[in-house]
Design a protein around this motif. Structure first.
Motif, PDB file in Angstrom:
ATOM      1  N   SER A   2       0.811  -1.214   0.000  1.00  0.00           N
ATOM      2  CA  SER A   2       0.000   0.000   0.000  1.00  0.00           C
ATOM      3  C   SER A   2       0.845   1.264   0.000  1.00  0.00           C
ATOM      4  CB  SER A   2      -0.946  -0.023   1.199  1.00  0.00           C
ATOM      5  OG  SER A   2      -0.212  -0.032   2.390  1.00  0.00           O
ATOM      6  N   SER A   3       0.175   2.368   0.109  1.00  0.00           N
ATOM      7  CA  SER A   3       0.779   3.691  -0.049  1.00  0.00           C
ATOM      8  C   SER A   3       1.937   3.976   0.885  1.00  0.00           C
ATOM      9  CB  SER A   3      -0.305   4.747   0.163  1.00  0.00           C
ATOM     10  OG  SER A   3      -0.749   4.686   1.509  1.00  0.00           O
ATOM     11  N   SER A   4       2.702   5.002   0.503  1.00  0.00           N
ATOM     12  CA  SER A   4       3.818   5.417   1.343  1.00  0.00           C
ATOM     13  C   SER A   4       3.833   6.931   1.531  1.00  0.00           C
ATOM     14  CB  SER A   4       5.142   4.936   0.745  1.00  0.00           C
ATOM     15  OG  SER A   4       5.323   5.489  -0.517  1.00  0.00           O
ATOM     16  N   LYS A   5       2.706   7.566   1.313  1.00  0.00           N
ATOM     17  CA  LYS A   5       2.606   9.001   1.555  1.00  0.00           C
ATOM     18  C   LYS A   5       2.517   9.270   3.044  1.00  0.00           C
ATOM     19  CE  LYS A   5       0.382  11.593  -2.059  1.00  0.00           C
ATOM     20  NZ  LYS A   5      -0.882  12.126  -2.508  1.00  0.00           N
ATOM     21  N   VAL A   6       3.099  10.353   3.479  1.00  0.00           N
ATOM     22  CA  VAL A   6       3.035  10.709   4.879  1.00  0.00           C
ATOM     23  C   VAL A   6       2.019  11.822   5.050  1.00  0.00           C
ATOM     24  CG1 VAL A   6       4.323  11.549   6.858  1.00  0.00           C
ATOM     25  CG2 VAL A   6       5.455  10.094   5.187  1.00  0.00           C
ATOM     26  N   SER A   7       0.876  11.468   5.596  1.00  0.00           N
ATOM     27  CA  SER A   7      -0.146  12.450   5.911  1.00  0.00           C
ATOM     28  C   SER A   7      -1.176  11.811   6.813  1.00  0.00           C
ATOM     29  CB  SER A   7      -0.817  12.984   4.634  1.00  0.00           C
ATOM     30  OG  SER A   7      -1.565  11.959   4.029  1.00  0.00           O
ATOM     31  N   THR A   8      -2.046  12.615   7.359  1.00  0.00           N
ATOM     32  CA  THR A   8      -3.083  12.109   8.227  1.00  0.00           C
ATOM     33  C   THR A   8      -3.993  11.193   7.429  1.00  0.00           C
ATOM     34  OG1 THR A   8      -2.982  14.161   9.436  1.00  0.00           O
ATOM     35  CG2 THR A   8      -4.916  12.789   9.806  1.00  0.00           C
ATOM     36  N   GLY A   9      -4.334  10.060   8.029  1.00  0.00           N
ATOM     37  CA  GLY A   9      -5.237   9.142   7.367  1.00  0.00           C
ATOM     38  C   GLY A   9      -4.581   8.209   6.375  1.00  0.00           C
ATOM     39  N   THR A  10      -3.264   8.149   6.351  1.00  0.00           N
ATOM     40  CA  THR A  10      -2.554   7.289   5.421  1.00  0.00           C
ATOM     41  C   THR A  10      -1.841   6.189   6.186  1.00  0.00           C
ATOM     42  OG1 THR A  10      -2.221   9.116   3.902  1.00  0.00           O
ATOM     43  CG2 THR A  10      -0.787   7.221   3.631  1.00  0.00           C
ATOM     44  N   THR A  11      -1.934   4.989   5.669  1.00  0.00           N
ATOM     45  CA  THR A  11      -1.222   3.862   6.257  1.00  0.00           C
ATOM     46  C   THR A  11       0.107   3.708   5.528  1.00  0.00           C
ATOM     47  OG1 THR A  11      -3.302   2.762   6.739  1.00  0.00           O
ATOM     48  CG2 THR A  11      -1.327   1.397   6.725  1.00  0.00           C
ATOM     49  N   LEU A  12       1.186   3.748   6.282  1.00  0.00           N
ATOM     50  CA  LEU A  12       2.521   3.584   5.705  1.00  0.00           C
ATOM     51  C   LEU A  12       2.832   2.095   5.618  1.00  0.00           C
ATOM     52  CD1 LEU A  12       4.286   6.427   7.687  1.00  0.00           C
ATOM     53  CD2 LEU A  12       3.357   6.522   5.374  1.00  0.00           C
ATOM     54  N   SER A  13       3.334   1.659   4.475  1.00  0.00           N
ATOM     55  CA  SER A  13       3.564   0.233   4.225  1.00  0.00           C
ATOM     56  C   SER A  13       4.822  -0.280   4.915  1.00  0.00           C
ATOM     57  CB  SER A  13       3.685  -0.010   2.722  1.00  0.00           C
ATOM     58  OG  SER A  13       4.908   0.510   2.236  1.00  0.00           O
ATOM     59  N   GLN A  14       4.919  -1.601   4.983  1.00  0.00           N
ATOM     60  CA  GLN A  14       6.103  -2.246   5.530  1.00  0.00           C
ATOM     61  C   GLN A  14       7.329  -1.897   4.688  1.00  0.00           C
ATOM     62  OE1 GLN A  14       5.693  -6.473   6.094  1.00  0.00           O
ATOM     63  NE2 GLN A  14       7.857  -6.767   6.470  1.00  0.00           N
ATOM     64  N   ASN A  15       7.170  -1.856   3.372  1.00  0.00           N
ATOM     65  CA  ASN A  15       8.293  -1.483   2.498  1.00  0.00           C
ATOM     66  C   ASN A  15       8.748  -0.049   2.759  1.00  0.00           C
ATOM     67  OD1 ASN A  15       9.017  -3.766   1.124  1.00  0.00           O
ATOM     68  ND2 ASN A  15       7.624  -3.422  -0.581  1.00  0.00           N
ATOM     69  N   TYR A  16       7.814   0.843   3.048  1.00  0.00           N
ATOM     70  CA  TYR A  16       8.179   2.219   3.390  1.00  0.00           C
ATOM     71  C   TYR A  16       9.122   2.208   4.592  1.00  0.00           C
ATOM     72  CZ  TYR A  16       7.915   6.785   5.593  1.00  0.00           C
ATOM     73  OH  TYR A  16       8.243   7.973   6.193  1.00  0.00           O
ATOM     74  N   TYR A  17       8.753   1.461   5.616  1.00  0.00           N
ATOM     75  CA  TYR A  17       9.595   1.418   6.816  1.00  0.00           C
ATOM     76  C   TYR A  17      10.929   0.739   6.537  1.00  0.00           C
ATOM     77  CZ  TYR A  17       5.862   3.331   9.614  1.00  0.00           C
ATOM     78  OH  TYR A  17       4.909   4.167  10.124  1.00  0.00           O
ATOM     79  N   LEU A  18      10.937  -0.335   5.764  1.00  0.00           N
ATOM     80  CA  LEU A  18      12.204  -0.987   5.431  1.00  0.00           C
ATOM     81  C   LEU A  18      13.127  -0.028   4.688  1.00  0.00           C
ATOM     82  CD1 LEU A  18      10.935  -4.530   4.418  1.00  0.00           C
ATOM     83  CD2 LEU A  18      12.436  -3.986   6.355  1.00  0.00           C
ATOM     84  N   ARG A  19      12.580   0.682   3.687  1.00  0.00           N
ATOM     85  CA  ARG A  19      13.403   1.658   2.956  1.00  0.00           C
ATOM     86  C   ARG A  19      13.902   2.751   3.895  1.00  0.00           C
ATOM     87  NH1 ARG A  19       9.155   1.317  -0.588  1.00  0.00           N
ATOM     88  NH2 ARG A  19       8.494   3.431  -0.084  1.00  0.00           N
ATOM     89  N   ARG A  20      13.063   3.193   4.799  1.00  0.00           N
ATOM     90  CA  ARG A  20      13.458   4.258   5.725  1.00  0.00           C
ATOM     91  C   ARG A  20      14.544   3.791   6.693  1.00  0.00           C
ATOM     92  NH1 ARG A  20       9.561   7.511   9.874  1.00  0.00           N
ATOM     93  NH2 ARG A  20      11.153   8.920  10.611  1.00  0.00           N
ATOM     94  N   PHE A  21      14.403   2.584   7.222  1.00  0.00           N
ATOM     95  CA  PHE A  21      15.380   2.081   8.189  1.00  0.00           C
ATOM     96  C   PHE A  21      16.711   1.726   7.535  1.00  0.00           C
ATOM     97  CE2 PHE A  21      11.472   0.513  10.689  1.00  0.00           C
ATOM     98  CZ  PHE A  21      11.292   1.757  11.258  1.00  0.00           C
ATOM     99  N   TYR A  22      16.661   1.232   6.300  1.00  0.00           N
ATOM    100  CA  TYR A  22      17.894   0.912   5.586  1.00  0.00           C
ATOM    101  C   TYR A  22      18.441   2.123   4.844  1.00  0.00           C
ATOM    102  CZ  TYR A  22      17.932  -4.107   6.492  1.00  0.00           C
ATOM    103  OH  TYR A  22      18.014  -5.344   7.091  1.00  0.00           O
ATOM    104  N   SER A  66      -3.762   4.595  14.042  1.00  0.00           N
ATOM    105  CA  SER A  66      -3.607   4.808  12.601  1.00  0.00           C
ATOM    106  C   SER A  66      -4.654   3.991  11.844  1.00  0.00           C
ATOM    107  CB  SER A  66      -2.190   4.448  12.159  1.00  0.00           C
ATOM    108  OG  SER A  66      -1.923   3.090  12.403  1.00  0.00           O
ATOM    109  N   PRO A  67      -5.043   4.461  10.682  1.00  0.00           N
ATOM    110  CA  PRO A  67      -6.028   3.726   9.888  1.00  0.00           C
ATOM    111  C   PRO A  67      -5.447   2.413   9.386  1.00  0.00           C
ATOM    112  CG  PRO A  67      -5.124   5.529   8.625  1.00  0.00           C
ATOM    113  CD  PRO A  67      -4.565   5.661  10.005  1.00  0.00           C
ATOM    114  N   LYS A  68      -6.322   1.510   9.001  1.00  0.00           N
ATOM    115  CA  LYS A  68      -5.880   0.210   8.487  1.00  0.00           C
ATOM    116  C   LYS A  68      -6.017   0.184   6.974  1.00  0.00           C
ATOM    117  CE  LYS A  68      -6.725  -2.085  12.758  1.00  0.00           C
ATOM    118  NZ  LYS A  68      -6.347  -3.270  13.368  1.00  0.00           N
ATOM    119  N   ASP A  69      -5.075  -0.529   6.340  1.00  0.00           N
ATOM    120  CA  ASP A  69      -5.142  -0.662   4.888  1.00  0.00           C
ATOM    121  C   ASP A  69      -6.082  -1.807   4.515  1.00  0.00           C
ATOM    122  OD1 ASP A  69      -3.721  -3.054   5.241  1.00  0.00           O
ATOM    123  OD2 ASP A  69      -1.822  -2.218   4.545  1.00  0.00           O
ATOM    124  N   GLU A  70      -6.121  -2.136   3.239  1.00  0.00           N
ATOM    125  CA  GLU A  70      -7.037  -3.170   2.751  1.00  0.00           C
ATOM    126  C   GLU A  70      -6.740  -4.552   3.323  1.00  0.00           C
ATOM    127  OE1 GLU A  70      -3.600  -2.739  -0.026  1.00  0.00           O
ATOM    128  OE2 GLU A  70      -5.040  -1.307   0.730  1.00  0.00           O
TER     129      GLU A  70
END
Length: 192
Positions: A2-22, A66-70
């Protein structure tokens, strides 16, 4: 994912966090590209990412649901999933290093995690053979954020102790990488 936009009402994906941490080492979390990397470099990238993941989880805003994705995942559960992947990557890459201090830090990480086994299990995170973690997503997504906060916030001893160990491990990893890169330090030149 799912999405990786940072804003209210957006769920950040696992890949977003992996890219951010690495950060600049995004190839380190992709299994196909991990095999091609130098063991010392990979271990350094993994422990650096683990240290970042722990700090992020310590400072996560658990009060704000935080909101939940699909798939039923929230930004919190995706961040925890990324943490588990990085934790497991760190165990895999570091076991290949022949260093007493690294072995000690791995033992400490496993011990700290075992001490929190029941809390982790309640959230759907199991400790497997060899100390690796495995998530049962259906259980994790059902846990309320206040229960997750009890384990992953900076007030909890699990995260505080893991953060201290990860920081020391990261310093040692950087030292090993420096010595390997420059040829100084821990190696003996037998060509004298």
């Amino acid at each position: 994912m799912s999405s990786s936009k940072v804003s209210t009402g957006t769920t950040l994906s696992q890949n977003y966090y992996l890219r951010r941490f690495y950060e600049n080492q995004t190839s380190a979390f992709k299994s196909a590209q991990r095999k091609a990397q130098n063991t010392t470099t990979l271990s350094n990238q993994d422990i650096t990412a683990l240290h970042k993941a722990v700090r992020k989880l310590q400072n996560f805003d658990y009060e704000k649901e935080s909101p939940k994705d699909e798939n039923g995942n929230s930004s919190i559960t995706n961040a925890i999933s990324a943490f588990v992947d990085i934790y497991n990557n760190t165990l895999d890459s570091s076991v290949k290093l022949d260093d007493h201090d690294v072995e000690r830090y791995i033992r400490q990480m496993k011990k700290i995690t075992r001490e929190n086994k029941s809390k982790l299990r309640d959230m759907g995170i199991e400790i497997k053979n060899g100390g690796k973690l495995e998530i049962k997503k259906s259980l994790l997504t059902a846990v309320k954020s206040d229960k997750i906060k009890e384990v992953f916030s900076k007030e909890n001893s699990y995260m505080r102790n893991l953060q201290k160990t990860a920081r020391r491990f990261q310093y040692k990893s950087e030292e090993i990488l420096y010595c390997e890169t420059t040829g100084n330090g821990n190696t003996i030149n037998l060509a004298l």
